[in-house]
Design a protein around this motif. Structure first.
Motif, PDB file in Angstrom:
ATOM      1  N   ILE A  89      64.895 -25.885  67.889  1.00 21.51           N
ATOM      2  CA  ILE A  89      66.309 -25.511  67.816  1.00 21.51           C
ATOM      3  C   ILE A  89      66.796 -25.337  69.249  1.00 21.51           C
ATOM      4  O   ILE A  89      66.242 -24.541  70.009  1.00 21.51           O
ATOM      5  N   ASP A  90      67.814 -26.106  69.621  1.00 24.33           N
ATOM      6  CA  ASP A  90      68.374 -26.050  70.976  1.00 24.33           C
ATOM      7  C   ASP A  90      69.884 -25.927  70.910  1.00 24.33           C
ATOM      8  O   ASP A  90      70.502 -26.266  69.896  1.00 24.33           O
ATOM      9  N   ASP A  91      70.478 -25.477  72.014  1.00 28.81           N
ATOM     10  CA  ASP A  91      71.934 -25.543  72.133  1.00 28.81           C
ATOM     11  C   ASP A  91      72.324 -27.010  72.176  1.00 28.81           C
ATOM     12  O   ASP A  91      71.589 -27.849  72.700  1.00 28.81           O
ATOM     13  N   PHE A  92      73.484 -27.323  71.616  1.00 30.49           N
ATOM     14  CA  PHE A  92      73.950 -28.703  71.561  1.00 30.49           C
ATOM     15  C   PHE A  92      75.187 -28.831  72.428  1.00 30.49           C
ATOM     16  O   PHE A  92      76.134 -28.049  72.307  1.00 30.49           O
ATOM     17  N   LEU A  93      75.176 -29.813  73.312  1.00 29.27           N
ATOM     18  CA  LEU A  93      76.295 -30.057  74.213  1.00 29.27           C
ATOM     19  C   LEU A  93      77.351 -30.866  73.483  1.00 29.27           C
ATOM     20  O   LEU A  93      77.058 -31.934  72.954  1.00 29.27           O
ATOM     21  N   ILE A  94      78.581 -30.352  73.459  1.00 32.90           N
ATOM     22  CA  ILE A  94      79.627 -31.038  72.703  1.00 32.90           C
ATOM     23  C   ILE A  94      80.647 -31.735  73.580  1.00 32.90           C
ATOM     24  O   ILE A  94      81.552 -32.364  73.089  1.00 32.90           O
ATOM     25  N   ASP A  95      80.504 -31.631  74.919  1.00 30.24           N
ATOM     26  CA  ASP A  95      81.434 -32.355  75.788  1.00 30.24           C
ATOM     27  C   ASP A  95      80.680 -32.937  76.980  1.00 30.24           C
ATOM     28  O   ASP A  95      79.483 -32.764  77.126  1.00 30.24           O
ATOM     29  N   GLU A  96      81.419 -33.623  77.842  1.00 32.12           N
ATOM     30  CA  GLU A  96      80.815 -34.342  78.965  1.00 32.12           C
ATOM     31  C   GLU A  96      80.431 -33.453  80.131  1.00 32.12           C
ATOM     32  O   GLU A  96      79.792 -33.899  81.067  1.00 32.12           O
ATOM     33  N   THR A  97      80.815 -32.182  80.113  1.00 28.17           N
ATOM     34  CA  THR A  97      80.549 -31.307  81.260  1.00 28.17           C
ATOM     35  C   THR A  97      79.076 -30.926  81.362  1.00 28.17           C
ATOM     36  O   THR A  97      78.633 -30.441  82.394  1.00 28.17           O
ATOM     37  N   GLY A  98      78.312 -31.143  80.294  1.00 28.47           N
ATOM     38  CA  GLY A  98      76.909 -30.777  80.308  1.00 28.47           C
ATOM     39  C   GLY A  98      76.688 -29.305  80.022  1.00 28.47           C
ATOM     40  O   GLY A  98      75.580 -28.800  80.139  1.00 28.47           O
ATOM     41  N   LYS A  99      77.759 -28.603  79.655  1.00 33.59           N
ATOM     42  CA  LYS A  99      77.638 -27.174  79.363  1.00 33.59           C
ATOM     43  C   LYS A  99      77.719 -26.955  77.855  1.00 33.59           C
ATOM     44  O   LYS A  99      78.379 -27.675  77.133  1.00 33.59           O
ATOM     45  N   SER A 100      77.043 -25.928  77.404  1.00 34.31           N
ATOM     46  CA  SER A 100      77.085 -25.557  75.995  1.00 34.31           C
ATOM     47  C   SER A 100      77.845 -24.249  75.875  1.00 34.31           C
ATOM     48  O   SER A 100      77.643 -23.338  76.670  1.00 34.31           O
ATOM     49  N   ASP A 101      78.693 -24.161  74.878  1.00 36.32           N
ATOM     50  CA  ASP A 101      79.383 -22.888  74.652  1.00 36.32           C
ATOM     51  C   ASP A 101      78.583 -21.993  73.720  1.00 36.32           C
ATOM     52  O   ASP A 101      78.985 -20.884  73.405  1.00 36.32           O
ATOM     53  N   GLY A 102      77.406 -22.483  73.262  1.00 35.30           N
ATOM     54  CA  GLY A 102      76.540 -21.691  72.400  1.00 35.30           C
ATOM     55  C   GLY A 102      76.916 -21.719  70.932  1.00 35.30           C
ATOM     56  O   GLY A 102      76.202 -21.158  70.111  1.00 35.30           O
ATOM     57  N   CYS A 103      78.017 -22.362  70.593  1.00 37.30           N
ATOM     58  CA  CYS A 103      78.484 -22.371  69.199  1.00 37.30           C
ATOM     59  C   CYS A 103      77.879 -23.499  68.379  1.00 37.30           C
ATOM     60  O   CYS A 103      77.957 -23.478  67.155  1.00 37.30           O
ATOM     61  N   TYR A 104      77.295 -24.491  69.027  1.00 37.88           N
ATOM     62  CA  TYR A 104      76.680 -25.618  68.336  1.00 37.88           C
ATOM     63  C   TYR A 104      75.194 -25.660  68.663  1.00 37.88           C
ATOM     64  O   TYR A 104      74.794 -25.396  69.794  1.00 37.88           O
ATOM     65  N   LYS A 105      74.395 -25.989  67.655  1.00 40.02           N
ATOM     66  CA  LYS A 105      72.942 -26.085  67.822  1.00 40.02           C
ATOM     67  C   LYS A 105      72.474 -27.455  67.346  1.00 40.02           C
ATOM     68  O   LYS A 105      73.129 -28.101  66.529  1.00 40.02           O
ATOM     69  N   LEU A 106      71.338 -27.886  67.855  1.00 46.68           N
ATOM     70  CA  LEU A 106      70.678 -29.095  67.385  1.00 46.68           C
ATOM     71  C   LEU A 106      69.340 -28.650  66.800  1.00 46.68           C
ATOM     72  O   LEU A 106      68.499 -28.094  67.505  1.00 46.68           O
ATOM     73  N   MET A 107      69.177 -28.859  65.493  1.00 49.06           N
ATOM     74  CA  MET A 107      67.987 -28.418  64.778  1.00 49.06           C
ATOM     75  C   MET A 107      67.173 -29.657  64.403  1.00 49.06           C
ATOM     76  O   MET A 107      67.646 -30.506  63.658  1.00 49.06           O
ATOM     77  N   SER A 108      65.949 -29.736  64.930  1.00 53.18           N
ATOM     78  CA  SER A 108      65.059 -30.862  64.623  1.00 53.18           C
ATOM     79  C   SER A 108      64.159 -30.475  63.456  1.00 53.18           C
ATOM     80  O   SER A 108      63.524 -29.420  63.475  1.00 53.18           O
TER      81      SER A 108
END
Length: 164
Positions: A14-33
């Motif tokens: 489970i990782d933070d998921f980047l939702i834009d091009e800035t390479g920053k995560s706002d912590g609201c989206y996750k990537l669950m493998s």
């Protein structure tokens, strides 16, 4: 119309998921493998609108079932990445089904019929009571034993009506 598909397996990451091009995560989206018993891997994008059955917190090592819209566009990458609509931890004596149920409360592939009892909770995703009929809607259903008929029949424990 949404066509719900599922993937069942163990959460391996489970990782933070980047939702834009800035390479920053706002912590609201996750990537669950999630990896199944055949070692196939799927990545679920978890958004603030992803519904977690019983509001359970999922951790690495948990066995889950994730539901997604099979008709939604997905990037052609490996492993596949789907936007999770519903996530449920695998719990003994509890089954979870996410699907459209018609006016007879039979799901789209004719495998499950709901027989609502006085003990069945019918709620909205926000936990409030749903006071109309759940017929002809997308539903999240938790249930236990079923009959061996076609379709299988059950008295669900809880029905969550998906209004969106």
């Amino acid at each position: 119309m949404k066509k719900f598909q599922s993937f069942y397996g163990i959460v391996i990451k489970i990782d933070d998921f980047l939702i834009d091009e800035t390479g920053k995560s706002d912590g609201c989206y996750k990537l669950m493998s999630v990896q199944d018993s055949n070692r196939n891997v799927v990545n679920f994008v978890i958004s603030p609108s992803t519904y977690f059955v019983d509001h359970e917190i999922i951790q690495i090592g948990d066995i889950i079932i994730g539901f997604y819209n099979a008709n939604a566009a997905v990037p052609l990458i490996f492993p596949p990445r789907f936007r999770a609509i519903v996530i449920a931890r695998d719990t003994p004596y509890r089954n979870v089904k996410v699907d459209y149920f018609n006016n007879e409360l039979i799901n789209t592939d004719n495998t499950l019929k709901l027989n609502i009892s006085s003990n069945t909770q019918i709620l909205l995703e926000n936990g409030q009571l749903f006071t109309k009929s759940p017929n002809n809607r997308n539903l999240i259903v938790t249930y236990g034993p079923t009959t061996r008929s076609i379709p299988a029949q059950t008295n669900p424990y809880k029905i969550i009506v998906m209004c969106s």
